[in-house]
Scaffold this motif. Structure first.
Motif, mmCIF file in Angstrom:
data_model
loop_
_atom_site.group_PDB
_atom_site.id
_atom_site.type_symbol
_atom_site.label_atom_id
_atom_site.label_comp_id
_atom_site.label_asym_id
_atom_site.label_seq_id
_atom_site.Cartn_x
_atom_site.Cartn_y
_atom_site.Cartn_z
ATOM 1 N N PHE A 35 45.491 35.001 36.917
ATOM 2 C CA PHE A 35 45.366 34.040 38.005
ATOM 3 C C PHE A 35 44.262 34.407 38.987
ATOM 4 C CE2 PHE A 35 48.558 36.950 39.771
ATOM 5 C CZ PHE A 35 48.209 37.043 41.121
ATOM 6 N N ASN A 36 43.863 33.363 39.741
ATOM 7 C CA ASN A 36 42.714 33.433 40.650
ATOM 8 C C ASN A 36 41.463 33.807 39.865
ATOM 9 O OD1 ASN A 36 44.800 33.007 42.451
ATOM 10 N ND2 ASN A 36 43.867 34.244 44.046
ATOM 11 N N HIS A 37 41.175 32.967 38.868
ATOM 12 C CA HIS A 37 40.113 33.261 37.910
ATOM 13 C C HIS A 37 38.718 33.154 38.504
ATOM 14 C CE1 HIS A 37 40.588 28.936 38.000
ATOM 15 N NE2 HIS A 37 39.412 28.791 37.442
ATOM 16 N N CYS A 38 38.592 32.555 39.697
ATOM 17 C CA CYS A 38 37.250 32.391 40.257
ATOM 18 C C CYS A 38 37.307 32.255 41.776
ATOM 19 C CB CYS A 38 36.564 31.158 39.663
ATOM 20 S SG CYS A 38 37.339 29.592 40.160
ATOM 21 N N PHE A 39 36.158 32.510 42.405
ATOM 22 C CA PHE A 39 35.996 32.188 43.817
ATOM 23 C C PHE A 39 35.974 30.673 43.976
ATOM 24 C CE2 PHE A 39 34.347 36.514 43.964
ATOM 25 C CZ PHE A 39 34.767 36.962 45.207
ATOM 26 N N LEU A 40 36.264 30.216 45.182
ATOM 27 C CA LEU A 40 36.215 28.787 45.466
ATOM 28 C C LEU A 40 34.939 28.443 46.229
ATOM 29 C CD1 LEU A 40 39.937 28.161 46.499
ATOM 30 C CD2 LEU A 40 38.834 27.582 44.331
ATOM 31 N N VAL A 66 28.038 27.677 50.853
ATOM 32 C CA VAL A 66 29.201 27.212 50.089
ATOM 33 C C VAL A 66 29.898 28.371 49.386
ATOM 34 C CG1 VAL A 66 28.301 24.886 49.744
ATOM 35 C CG2 VAL A 66 27.800 26.661 48.042
ATOM 36 N N ASN A 67 29.155 29.447 49.134
ATOM 37 C CA ASN A 67 29.725 30.602 48.442
ATOM 38 C C ASN A 67 29.820 31.830 49.334
ATOM 39 O OD1 ASN A 67 30.130 29.346 45.927
ATOM 40 N ND2 ASN A 67 27.960 29.571 45.431
ATOM 41 N N GLY A 68 29.882 31.625 50.635
ATOM 42 C CA GLY A 68 29.937 32.754 51.560
ATOM 43 C C GLY A 68 31.348 33.275 51.750
ATOM 44 N N VAL A 122 39.456 27.476 52.459
ATOM 45 C CA VAL A 122 40.449 27.957 51.496
ATOM 46 C C VAL A 122 39.797 29.070 50.682
ATOM 47 C CG1 VAL A 122 42.005 27.374 49.600
ATOM 48 C CG2 VAL A 122 41.490 25.661 51.365
ATOM 49 N N ASN A 123 40.473 30.209 50.576
ATOM 50 C CA ASN A 123 39.897 31.393 49.941
ATOM 51 C C ASN A 123 40.808 31.880 48.822
ATOM 52 O OD1 ASN A 123 38.785 33.959 49.367
ATOM 53 N ND2 ASN A 123 38.086 34.182 51.481
#
Length: 454
Positions: free
Chosen positions: A195-200, A246-248, A416-417
């Motif tokens: 789970f949590n396979h990627c950053f948002l 957007v990816n910070g 949302v992180n």
């Protein structure tokens, strides 16, 4: 499911395809002496013959060193759970859970800033007879070499494939690497839950949440930083806007733009101080931003007039949601994050301070209203987590939702992180955080085990 003491008997005179099982355990599972079953540890499965042992009252399983090597069992004595799957005629030891990271282990630095958190996970897992290890993922290899926390130190072993995986890769760029993609494909092929396979991505999250009418009133006006006309419109509509990557993460690369003195002041927060620059023209400001930010993608977001602590310190709230053993989102913890004086971000990495939300809110409002805001923020965070699950592919089990409260009493969803920060805690040997308990419980659930029945 039973807790068992699993041992490798180095003096065994049995053949490698025989295992000794205590009478109490055989009775519990309905197994008989000389019965042939499958014996599973991780992805490794061997067919064995049961030898019932009458002397031991403690649920115990003993195997030969040869069988331990075939099953990739790292320890000679291992308290662990045992399941008997009658429909598959399989005895399964577990759960085996792994946490992946892009932090290589070093003797002095260990796992860097994540060390305390990993040790906390390991201690709680061990208390509940769960095999937990950390796997640094710098290159892909099908053998699962990792680190287990034994006797207050990290030790390296070869482990079997885990039953479930928690992704704590701390680099967005590494999640696009060939090593990570191969690892993720392997887990999917082997049907291993992770789970949590990627950053948002902030913009993707905004677009996804904007599609739900019940949540749009809580979203600040947000667009991509693109053409001048759209940018100028935001400056006309609002006295303050934020420009964010957007990816910070951790409050880095955020710009605050405020209309003032017939122009615009741009505030930029470094780790040591806040820097400001004045622009007379919005056109020149937009041009300079596009030049400086180059090919990276940024959003432009409406500024919120936040409530303040000690009259001059803006604050927001981080609500941590984790799925429970019924795969339902629950609020596990929440903190008020208070900006340092004369700083625009509240992230702890930028010098922010954290307090209990009720303690802060009860200083600003009466007790009844403070409790109401805490409850409403929790309900809003759970709703956001459910909508993220509904609108995104992949499995999410932990989300940090940042919520703001403005001076008019309105709640706003700021961010949302999927990789919420794990700050070090005081006296790590004495305290296990609720979030750590919840993460291990969810990993056990994904593995087919339940801590509630433990």
């Amino acid at each position: 499911m039973r807790k068992v003491i699993f041992q490798v008997d180095n003096n065994s005179c049995f053949d490698s395809d025989r295992i000794q099982i205590s009478r109490s355990l055989c009775k519990s599972f309905g197994l008989k002496n000389s019965e042939i079953v499958k014996f599973q540890f991780g992805s490794q499965v061997e067919e064995v013959t049961i030898v019932e042992v009458h002397s031991s009252k403690v649920p115990t399983i003993e195997i030969t060193p040869e069988l331990a090597e075939k099953l990739v069992i790292p320890f000679e004595i291992l308290p662990i759970h045992c399941l008997y799957k009658q429909d598959e005629n399989t005895l399964k030891l577990g759960p085996i859970i792994a946490c992946i990271t892009n932090q290589m282990y070093h003797e002095d630095l260990k796992f860097g800033s994540m060390t305390t958190f990993f040790e906390e996970l390991a201690r709680f897992a061990k208390r509940h007879h769960i095999l937990f290890y950390v796997k640094p993922l710098m290159k892909w290899e099908e053998q699962f070499y990792g680190h287990s926390y034994q006797h207050e130190q990290w030790q390296s072993y070869l482990f079997p494939k885990p039953d479930a995986v928690y992704n704590r890769i701390g680099s967005r760029s590494f999640e696009t690497s060939a090593a990570y993609e191969q690892f993720a494909q392997f887990l999917q092929q082997q049907k291993v839950n992770y789970f949590n396979h990627c950053f948002l991505d902030k913009w993707e999250i905004h677009e996804a949440l904007s599609s739900f009418p019940e949540i749009t009133p809580y979203l600040p006006n947000t667009t991509l930083l693109d053409d001048y006309d759209t940018f100028a419109e935001k400056l006309t509509l609002y006295d303050c806007i934020f420009v964010k990557p957007v990816n910070g993460s951790q409050g880095r690369q955020i710009l605050k733009i405020v209309k003032e003195d017939g122009g615009y002041i741009v505030y930029y927060s470094s780790f040591s101080q806040e820097i400001s620059t004045f622009f007379k023209s919005s056109y020149i400001l937009h041009k300079r931003l596009k030049e400086r930010l180059k090919k990276k993608t940024f959003i432009v977001q409406q500024g919120i007039d936040l409530i303040r602590f000690d009259e001059e310190r803006p604050l927001d709230f981080r609500i941590l949601c984790i799925k429970n053993e019924e795969s339902q989102w629950k609020v596990i913890s929440s903190v008020a994050r208070i900006s340092p004086k004369e700083r625009m971000v509240s992230n702890l990495a930028q010098g922010g301070e954290q307090k209990r939300p009720f303690d802060v809110l009860s200083e600003l409002f009466d007790e009844k209203l403070a409790k109401q805001y805490v409850r409403l923020m929790g309900e809003l965070a759970v709703e956001v987590a459910n909508l993220i699950t509904e609108s995104h592919d992949g499995l999410f089990g932990e989300l940090g939702i940042d919520i703001a409260l403005d001076k008019e009493g309105k709640l706003w969803i700021i961010e949302v992180n999927s990789k919420p920060s794990k700050t070090e805690i005081d006296e790590p040997n004495e305290r296990i955080r609720p979030s750590t308990r919840a993460i291990i419980a969810y990993l056990a659930h994904l593995s087919g085990y339940s801590l509630q029945r433990n």
